[in-house]
Motif scaffolding. Structure first.
Motif, short mmCIF file in Angstrom:
data_model
loop_
_atom_site.label_atom_id
_atom_site.label_comp_id
_atom_site.label_asym_id
_atom_site.label_seq_id
_atom_site.Cartn_x
_atom_site.Cartn_y
_atom_site.Cartn_z
N ARG A 8 8.19 -1.27 3.74
CA ARG A 8 7.85 -1.30 2.55
C ARG A 8 6.78 -0.20 2.16
O ARG A 8 5.85 0.29 2.96
N ARG A 9 6.87 0.47 0.85
CA ARG A 9 6.01 1.46 0.62
C ARG A 9 5.01 0.92 -0.65
O ARG A 9 4.40 1.88 -1.12
N ASN A 10 4.85 -0.30 -0.81
CA ASN A 10 3.97 -0.71 -1.71
C ASN A 10 2.33 -1.23 -1.19
O ASN A 10 2.75 -1.78 -0.11
N ILE A 11 1.51 -0.70 -1.57
CA ILE A 11 0.12 -1.09 -0.99
C ILE A 11 -0.09 -2.43 -0.99
O ILE A 11 -0.51 -2.99 0.13
N THR A 46 2.17 -5.01 -0.55
CA THR A 46 3.15 -5.43 0.32
C THR A 46 2.59 -5.13 1.77
O THR A 46 2.70 -5.97 2.62
N ARG A 87 -4.74 6.72 -9.64
CA ARG A 87 -3.38 7.25 -9.51
C ARG A 87 -2.49 6.51 -10.31
O ARG A 87 -1.32 7.36 -10.48
N THR A 97 -0.53 4.14 -9.70
CA THR A 97 0.71 3.89 -8.96
C THR A 97 0.22 3.31 -7.58
O THR A 97 -0.87 3.25 -7.07
N LEU A 98 1.16 2.26 -7.15
CA LEU A 98 0.64 1.48 -5.78
C LEU A 98 1.63 2.26 -4.75
O LEU A 98 1.65 1.52 -3.67
N ASN A 99 2.46 3.09 -4.89
CA ASN A 99 3.41 3.62 -3.84
C ASN A 99 2.72 4.29 -2.89
O ASN A 99 2.05 5.22 -3.55
N VAL A 100 2.86 3.99 -1.81
CA VAL A 100 2.15 4.83 -0.53
C VAL A 100 2.42 6.41 -0.58
O VAL A 100 1.75 7.24 -0.38
N ASP A 101 3.78 6.61 -0.83
CA ASP A 101 4.05 7.93 -0.78
C ASP A 101 3.65 8.72 -1.86
O ASP A 101 3.55 9.95 -1.78
N GLN A 102 3.35 8.28 -3.14
CA GLN A 102 2.73 8.98 -4.18
C GLN A 102 1.28 9.06 -4.28
O GLN A 102 0.75 9.79 -4.77
#
Length: 100
Positions: free
Chosen positions: A25-28, A30, A87, A89-94
């Motif tokens: 998963r990529r959501n912080i 999660t 930011r 966003t909660l996406n780790v990649d972003q």
């Protein structure tokens, strides 16, 4: 009476689910929940061995792990909120905190 191997198998499955959630998963949030799941799996293992060996030390370790998990939850959620506010966003990649 449930055998200890059932508890250990459940603990191993919970830990594997937590590792998979952490890696996939990529959501912080999660990822944060996956870490908590892994800590709970370790706690179940400690309690199982503590009960099996009639020792109190495993339950003492569980108490300390729960204290660390509570502190992690408080600090971690504060960091997640701060990251989201800056930011959006909660996406780790972003999320890259080294770049403005």
């Amino acid at each position: 009476m449930v055998p200890a191997s059932y508890y250990l198998a459940l603990s191993a499955m919970l830990f594997c689910i937590g590792v998979a959630g952490f890696l996939i998963r990529r959501n912080i949030i999660t990822i944060f929940m996956s870490i908590e799941l892994m800590l709970n799996a370790v706690n179940l293992t400690f309690v199982t061995f503590s009960y099996q060996w009639h020792a109190l030390s495993g339950q003492i370790f569980v108490f300390f792990v729960m204290v660390v998990a509570a502190a992690e939850a408080a600090v971690g959620l504060a960091i997640i909120i701060a990251v989201f506010r800056t930011r959006e966003t909660l996406n780790v990649d972003q999320v890259n905190l080294l770049k403005l």
